[in-house]
Design a protein around this motif. Structure first.
Motif, PDB file in Angstrom:
ATOM      1  N   ALA A 181       0.831  -1.203   0.000  1.00  0.00           N
ATOM      2  CA  ALA A 181       0.000   0.000   0.000  1.00  0.00           C
ATOM      3  C   ALA A 181       0.867   1.254   0.000  1.00  0.00           C
ATOM      4  N   ALA A 182       1.952   1.242   0.810  1.00  0.00           N
ATOM      5  CA  ALA A 182       2.815   2.424   0.925  1.00  0.00           C
ATOM      6  C   ALA A 182       3.593   2.678  -0.366  1.00  0.00           C
ATOM      7  N   ARG A 183       3.934   1.605  -1.109  1.00  0.00           N
ATOM      8  CA  ARG A 183       4.689   1.770  -2.354  1.00  0.00           C
ATOM      9  C   ARG A 183       3.926   2.579  -3.401  1.00  0.00           C
ATOM     10  N   LYS A 184       2.616   2.613  -3.306  1.00  0.00           N
ATOM     11  CA  LYS A 184       1.820   3.362  -4.280  1.00  0.00           C
ATOM     12  C   LYS A 184       2.010   4.874  -4.134  1.00  0.00           C
ATOM     13  N   HIS A 185       2.526   5.285  -2.984  1.00  0.00           N
ATOM     14  CA  HIS A 185       2.631   6.725  -2.698  1.00  0.00           C
ATOM     15  C   HIS A 185       4.058   7.243  -2.720  1.00  0.00           C
ATOM     16  N   GLY A 186       5.034   6.358  -2.992  1.00  0.00           N
ATOM     17  CA  GLY A 186       6.412   6.824  -3.060  1.00  0.00           C
ATOM     18  C   GLY A 186       7.395   5.727  -2.712  1.00  0.00           C
ATOM     19  N   THR A 187       8.685   6.061  -2.812  1.00  0.00           N
ATOM     20  CA  THR A 187       9.749   5.097  -2.542  1.00  0.00           C
ATOM     21  C   THR A 187       9.876   4.855  -1.042  1.00  0.00           C
ATOM     22  N   LEU A 188       9.964   3.591  -0.670  1.00  0.00           N
ATOM     23  CA  LEU A 188      10.128   3.231   0.736  1.00  0.00           C
ATOM     24  C   LEU A 188      11.599   3.270   1.137  1.00  0.00           C
ATOM     25  N   ARG A 189      11.832   3.715   2.368  1.00  0.00           N
ATOM     26  CA  ARG A 189      13.177   3.726   2.926  1.00  0.00           C
ATOM     27  C   ARG A 189      13.194   2.862   4.183  1.00  0.00           C
ATOM     28  N   TYR A 190      14.368   2.666   4.711  1.00  0.00           N
ATOM     29  CA  TYR A 190      14.537   1.824   5.904  1.00  0.00           C
ATOM     30  C   TYR A 190      13.607   2.273   7.023  1.00  0.00           C
ATOM     31  N   GLU A 191      13.545   3.591   7.241  1.00  0.00           N
ATOM     32  CA  GLU A 191      12.744   4.133   8.334  1.00  0.00           C
ATOM     33  C   GLU A 191      11.256   3.804   8.149  1.00  0.00           C
ATOM     34  N   THR A 192      10.826   3.719   6.889  1.00  0.00           N
ATOM     35  CA  THR A 192       9.427   3.393   6.609  1.00  0.00           C
ATOM     36  C   THR A 192       9.092   1.986   7.105  1.00  0.00           C
ATOM     37  N   LEU A 193      10.007   1.042   6.872  1.00  0.00           N
ATOM     38  CA  LEU A 193       9.769  -0.336   7.295  1.00  0.00           C
ATOM     39  C   LEU A 193       9.686  -0.444   8.809  1.00  0.00           C
ATOM     40  N   VAL A 194      10.491   0.361   9.501  1.00  0.00           N
ATOM     41  CA  VAL A 194      10.442   0.374  10.964  1.00  0.00           C
ATOM     42  C   VAL A 194       9.066   0.838  11.422  1.00  0.00           C
ATOM     43  N   LYS A 195       8.546   1.903  10.795  1.00  0.00           N
ATOM     44  CA  LYS A 195       7.226   2.426  11.160  1.00  0.00           C
ATOM     45  C   LYS A 195       6.114   1.443  10.825  1.00  0.00           C
ATOM     46  N   ILE A 196       6.287   0.729   9.737  1.00  0.00           N
ATOM     47  CA  ILE A 196       5.283  -0.260   9.330  1.00  0.00           C
ATOM     48  C   ILE A 196       5.183  -1.402  10.327  1.00  0.00           C
ATOM     49  N   GLY A 197       6.278  -1.696  11.015  1.00  0.00           N
ATOM     50  CA  GLY A 197       6.272  -2.766  12.010  1.00  0.00           C
ATOM     51  C   GLY A 197       7.009  -4.012  11.609  1.00  0.00           C
ATOM     52  N   CYS A 198       7.847  -3.928  10.574  1.00  0.00           N
ATOM     53  CA  CYS A 198       8.659  -5.083  10.170  1.00  0.00           C
ATOM     54  C   CYS A 198       9.693  -5.385  11.251  1.00  0.00           C
ATOM     55  N   VAL A 199      10.001  -6.670  11.413  1.00  0.00           N
ATOM     56  CA  VAL A 199      11.026  -7.080  12.385  1.00  0.00           C
ATOM     57  C   VAL A 199      12.377  -6.947  11.691  1.00  0.00           C
ATOM     58  N   MET A 200      12.978  -5.752  11.804  1.00  0.00           N
ATOM     59  CA  MET A 200      14.177  -5.443  11.023  1.00  0.00           C
ATOM     60  C   MET A 200      15.397  -6.242  11.455  1.00  0.00           C
ATOM     61  N   LYS A 201      15.419  -6.681  12.683  1.00  0.00           N
ATOM     62  CA  LYS A 201      16.535  -7.512  13.138  1.00  0.00           C
ATOM     63  C   LYS A 201      16.662  -8.752  12.252  1.00  0.00           C
ATOM     64  N   HIS A 202      15.527  -9.336  11.853  1.00  0.00           N
ATOM     65  CA  HIS A 202      15.535 -10.514  10.994  1.00  0.00           C
ATOM     66  C   HIS A 202      15.609 -10.149   9.516  1.00  0.00           C
ATOM     67  N   ALA A 203      14.999  -9.014   9.156  1.00  0.00           N
ATOM     68  CA  ALA A 203      14.883  -8.663   7.740  1.00  0.00           C
ATOM     69  C   ALA A 203      16.154  -8.068   7.146  1.00  0.00           C
ATOM     70  N   ARG A 204      16.954  -7.365   7.923  1.00  0.00           N
ATOM     71  CA  ARG A 204      18.091  -6.599   7.394  1.00  0.00           C
ATOM     72  C   ARG A 204      19.004  -7.374   6.447  1.00  0.00           C
TER      73      ARG A 204
END
Length: 408
Positions: free
Chosen positions: A353-376
């Motif tokens: 949904a967020a990609r439709k409104h612009g380019t996603l950055r690392y900070e966006t994924l944190v706000k979305i709630g992704c588990v970045m420790k595993h995803a990085r």
């Protein structure tokens, strides 16, 4: 014969029911009690807890009608040759217990199973009479889950689905050979036939006549089953392939996995100790991947046939397929995003949904709630590029030391 009180029977038959894991109560139809004439709108604490997909805790009276049984399944503590303390509820006693617990706001529903007494038809007829009496005479509007008996007459299972929210028929063991070796009185083919009857009856209940009318309700919360893990030699791959066939062939709502627990007076065929509980936990995680993440059973189980106990199945798959990563979060399709460790189904939908409104950055994924420790280590996007680490380095990072291995 020892004369037992209701309390004595409840202690014996509630304890005997603890071996059945398939008592989830999600998916039932809501029944209004606004007219003040119905029971079943309680929300308090209960005897046995099940959890709906939304996380809501549901309390159930979970009992056997009886732990007497004419069958002698090697893995069952209530088998005919077992020396356990026996008890039996009458139909009226189960009805009375259920209603009284409701009135005290202890429970929201009933999960009823039973050993086989006299014959499968006699036993199933009593269980159906309990459900029918609760619905018709007591105006009971709570949840009812009946464990059906595959050998019973089709008309009894048909009536059971009329009164119950969910039906379940346990396949017991993952393979036909396992069932034949450990429960020769039961037939894998008969179990599958009964499951097919429930599936067909549920599908018929959803259809409309030429006048637009639907057939009567039939087990609206679906059917489920249970497999015992670790009682026979079946690998996790065997279990997952069996579960996959059950989901696709019989449209099951859930397959439950119950780690084998050693029982008194056990057969020499059985293992002397239970499998690690983490094995059961990994099977549930793998089951989730098949149901919601687009994984096939053959992809999840490694060549050894056994799931990795140190890392979850999704991480294990990612480590075994490093060539698929890193994934470009701003361009990858949904199917590939779902395979990124740390990305859940909800977070993937938010990413799309967020990609439709612009380019996603690392900070966006944190706000979305992704588990970045595993995803990085498995993604790339503006502001972040995964380091080139091999699978062994990553495994060392994510696998806990053995002494910390836990279900939680």
């Amino acid at each position: 014969m020892v004369k037992r009180t209701i309390s004595d029977k409840l202690a014996i038959l509630a304890d005997a029911a603890k071996y059945d894991a398939s008592c989830a109560s999600s998916g039932g139809q809501k029944r209004s009690s606004k007219d003040g004439k119905g029971l079943g709108s309680s929300g308090g604490s209960g005897i046995c807890h099940a959890y709906a997909p939304d996380g809501r805790c549901i309390s159930l009276l979970k009992i056997l009608m009886t732990n007497f049984c004419i069958y002698d399944c090697a893995y069952c503590i209530n088998r005919a040759s077992s020396h356990v303390e026996r008890a039996r509820f009458s139909v009226e006693e189960v009805v009375s217990l259920t209603v009284e617990f409701y009135r005290r706001n202890y429970i929201e529903g009933l999960f009823l199973s039973s050993g086989i007494i006299r014959s499968p038809d006699d036993t199933m007829a009593d269980m159906v009479r309990i459900a029918r009496t609760l619905r018709q005479q007591e105006n009971f509007r709570g949840y009812i889950h009946l464990k059906t008996i595959p050998d019973a007459a089709p008309e009894l299972i048909d009536e059971a689905g009329k009164w119950a929210d969910r039906l379940s028929i346990n396949v017991e063991l993952p393979t036909d050979k396992g069932l034949s070796d450990y429960a020769p009185e039961k037939s894998a083919q008969q179990i599958r036939t009964a499951m097919a009857e429930v599936r067909n009856r549920r599908e018929a209940a959803k259809e409309r006549s030429h006048k637009g009318r639907r057939a009567g309700r039939f087990a609206p919360a679906g059917q489920s089953t249970q497999m015992i893990v670790g009682a026979d030699a079946a690998h996790d791959g065997d279990i997952l392939h069996s579960a996959s066939r059950l989901y696709s062939g019989y449209h099951l709502s859930r397959v439950y996995y119950s780690a084998f627990s050693p029982i008194p007076d056990a057969s020499k065929l059985l293992p002397l100790k239970r499998p690690p509980l983490m094995r059961e936990h990994r099977l549930y995680q793998a089951d989730w991947l098949m149901r919601f993440y687009g994984f096939e059973a053959g992809e999840i189980a490694p060549p050894s046939g056994m799931l990795d106990l140190e890392v979850d199945p999704k991480m294990a798959w990612a480590l075994a397929h490093r060539e698929q990563f890193p994934v470009d979060v701003n361009r990858a399709p949904r199917e590939l995003l779902l395979r990124v460790p740390g990305f859940g189904t909800r977070s993937v939908e938010r990413i799309l949904a967020a990609r439709k409104h612009g380019t996603l950055r690392y900070e966006t994924l944190v706000k979305i709630g992704c588990v970045m420790k595993h995803a990085r280590p498995f993604i790339t996007l503006p502001g972040w590029t995964a380091r080139s680490l091999d699978a062994q380095d990553l495994r060392a990072r994510f696998a806990p030391p053995p002494e910390q291995l836990s279900l939680f």
